[in-house]
Scaffold this motif. Structure first.
Motif, PDB file in Angstrom:
ATOM      1  N   THR A 246      75.702  14.385  26.040  1.00  6.73           N
ATOM      2  CA  THR A 246      74.506  14.545  24.782  1.00  6.73           C
ATOM      3  C   THR A 246      75.523  14.999  23.819  1.00  6.73           C
ATOM      4  O   THR A 246      75.931  16.017  23.800  1.00  6.73           O
ATOM      5  N   ALA A 247      75.348  14.555  22.523  1.00  6.46           N
ATOM      6  CA  ALA A 247      76.100  14.892  21.313  1.00  6.46           C
ATOM      7  C   ALA A 247      74.938  15.276  20.384  1.00  6.46           C
ATOM      8  O   ALA A 247      74.012  14.994  20.297  1.00  6.46           O
ATOM      9  N   ILE A 248      75.442  16.503  19.657  1.00 11.02           N
ATOM     10  CA  ILE A 248      74.562  17.143  18.907  1.00 11.02           C
ATOM     11  C   ILE A 248      75.064  17.245  17.426  1.00 11.02           C
ATOM     12  O   ILE A 248      76.180  17.699  17.178  1.00 11.02           O
ATOM     13  N   MET A 249      74.345  16.428  16.508  1.00 12.87           N
ATOM     14  CA  MET A 249      74.954  16.317  14.980  1.00 12.87           C
ATOM     15  C   MET A 249      73.882  16.413  14.003  1.00 12.87           C
ATOM     16  O   MET A 249      73.273  15.674  14.177  1.00 12.87           O
ATOM     17  N   HIS A 250      73.685  17.904  13.527  1.00 10.86           N
ATOM     18  CA  HIS A 250      72.766  18.093  12.812  1.00 10.86           C
ATOM     19  C   HIS A 250      72.538  17.464  11.538  1.00 10.86           C
ATOM     20  O   HIS A 250      73.420  17.366  10.616  1.00 10.86           O
TER      21      HIS A 250
ATOM     22  N   PHE B  64      81.176  18.876  22.394  1.00 10.46           N
ATOM     23  CA  PHE B  64      79.998  17.930  21.979  1.00 10.46           C
ATOM     24  C   PHE B  64      79.029  17.998  21.116  1.00 10.46           C
ATOM     25  O   PHE B  64      78.039  17.590  20.975  1.00 10.46           O
ATOM     26  N   TRP B  65      79.544  18.670  19.906  1.00 11.51           N
ATOM     27  CA  TRP B  65      78.683  19.143  18.961  1.00 11.51           C
ATOM     28  C   TRP B  65      79.671  19.082  17.875  1.00 11.51           C
ATOM     29  O   TRP B  65      80.763  19.435  17.761  1.00 11.51           O
ATOM     30  N   THR B  66      79.121  18.712  16.734  1.00  8.60           N
ATOM     31  CA  THR B  66      79.806  18.893  15.337  1.00  8.60           C
ATOM     32  C   THR B  66      78.650  19.001  14.363  1.00  8.60           C
ATOM     33  O   THR B  66      77.775  18.380  14.270  1.00  8.60           O
ATOM     34  N   ASN B  67      79.098  19.941  13.289  1.00  2.62           N
ATOM     35  CA  ASN B  67      78.028  20.027  12.003  1.00  2.62           C
ATOM     36  C   ASN B  67      78.944  19.565  10.937  1.00  2.62           C
ATOM     37  O   ASN B  67      78.581  19.617   9.635  1.00  2.62           O
ATOM     38  N   ASP B  68      80.034  19.175  11.148  1.00  2.00           N
ATOM     39  CA  ASP B  68      81.157  18.546  10.011  1.00  2.00           C
ATOM     40  C   ASP B  68      80.967  16.944  10.372  1.00  2.00           C
ATOM     41  O   ASP B  68      81.531  16.402  11.220  1.00  2.00           O
ATOM     42  N   LEU B  69      80.226  16.140   9.341  1.00  2.00           N
ATOM     43  CA  LEU B  69      80.034  14.971   9.389  1.00  2.00           C
ATOM     44  C   LEU B  69      80.867  13.963   9.082  1.00  2.00           C
ATOM     45  O   LEU B  69      80.504  12.888   8.674  1.00  2.00           O
ATOM     46  N   THR B  70      82.214  14.395   9.038  1.00  2.00           N
ATOM     47  CA  THR B  70      83.219  13.301   8.723  1.00  2.00           C
ATOM     48  C   THR B  70      83.428  12.200   9.815  1.00  2.00           C
ATOM     49  O   THR B  70      82.952  12.663  11.022  1.00  2.00           O
ATOM     50  N   GLU B  71      83.737  11.275   9.887  1.00  2.00           N
ATOM     51  CA  GLU B  71      83.965  10.145  10.555  1.00  2.00           C
ATOM     52  C   GLU B  71      85.009  10.893  11.705  1.00  2.00           C
ATOM     53  O   GLU B  71      84.650  10.260  13.021  1.00  2.00           O
ATOM     54  N   LYS B  72      86.051  11.415  11.328  1.00  2.00           N
ATOM     55  CA  LYS B  72      87.008  11.772  12.331  1.00  2.00           C
ATOM     56  C   LYS B  72      86.355  12.827  13.259  1.00  2.00           C
ATOM     57  O   LYS B  72      86.595  12.703  14.503  1.00  2.00           O
TER      58      LYS B  72
END
Length: 199
Positions: free
Chosen positions: A108-112, A133-141
């Protein structure tokens, strides 16, 4: 599998909701690109049961993705956990269902999508802005990195990694057996037979 957090659109949108939609649009477009690159099918797990709300929900995602996805509408008989368990990767932007998905050991990936930091995964436990498995930095990379992490890791290593986060997720209790046992014990101590009421 993308877990929908769609809300009926109230006009005019306030600043928070405008930013949320902007962030969600970016997340979805990158996920779509990842799916195309990896030859995966993008599915969206719908939120609403109401037919009109469901139609609006589907149109909202079509406005971002076109029709290159499968929309799984919500119904009273939908086996939501089956869709979670049968998906290679689940993506959530804040639904509490991601906690249940993690408890079931699903990748499960978490991206707010919400712009306020208090909603970010790990904010209250002082975690970094990005993790396996998570990021709050929404760049494509960054989004690609998280999705690739989940795609590449073996089931065994994923479950091993999840043990470090168990205190932040729901504990999976098959058919609520532990809960039922606890209720029975408490009721027994108070001389009340609760067994007939537990299905």
């Amino acid at each position: 599998l993308y877990i929908s957090l769609h809300r009926p659109q109230k006009q005019p949108l306030d600043l928070i909701m405008k930013l949320k939609h902007k962030r969600e649009k970016k997340i979805l477009q990158v996920i779509d690109k990842f799916c195309i690159t990896k030859n995966l099918n993008l599915k969206i797990l719908g939120k609403h049961i109401n037919i009109k709300a469901q139609e609006d929900e589907k149109k909202y995602y079509e406005s971002i993705l076109g029709k290159q996805f499968t929309f799984i509408g919500n119904t009273k008989n939908r086996n939501t956990y089956k869709y979670l368990d049968n998906s290679e990767i689940i993506v959530s932007t804040g639904s509490t269902m991601f906690l249940e998905s993690l408890a079931r050991k699903n990748k499960t990936a978490i991206m707010h999508s919400f712009p306020n930091k208090e909603c970010y995964w790990g904010y209250h436990t002082k975690r970094k802005i990005d993790g396996f498995f998570w990021t709050n930095d929404l760049t494509e990379k960054k989004i690609f990195k998280v999705l690739n992490n989940l795609k590449k890791i073996s089931k065994y290593n994923w479950q091993k990694k999840l043990k470090k986060f168990e205190y932040e997720t729901c504990a999976y209790d098959y058919k609520n057996m532990k809960l039922k046992k606890m209720i029975k014990k408490t009721c027994y101590n108070h001389k009340f037979n609760v067994t007939p009421f537990l299905i």
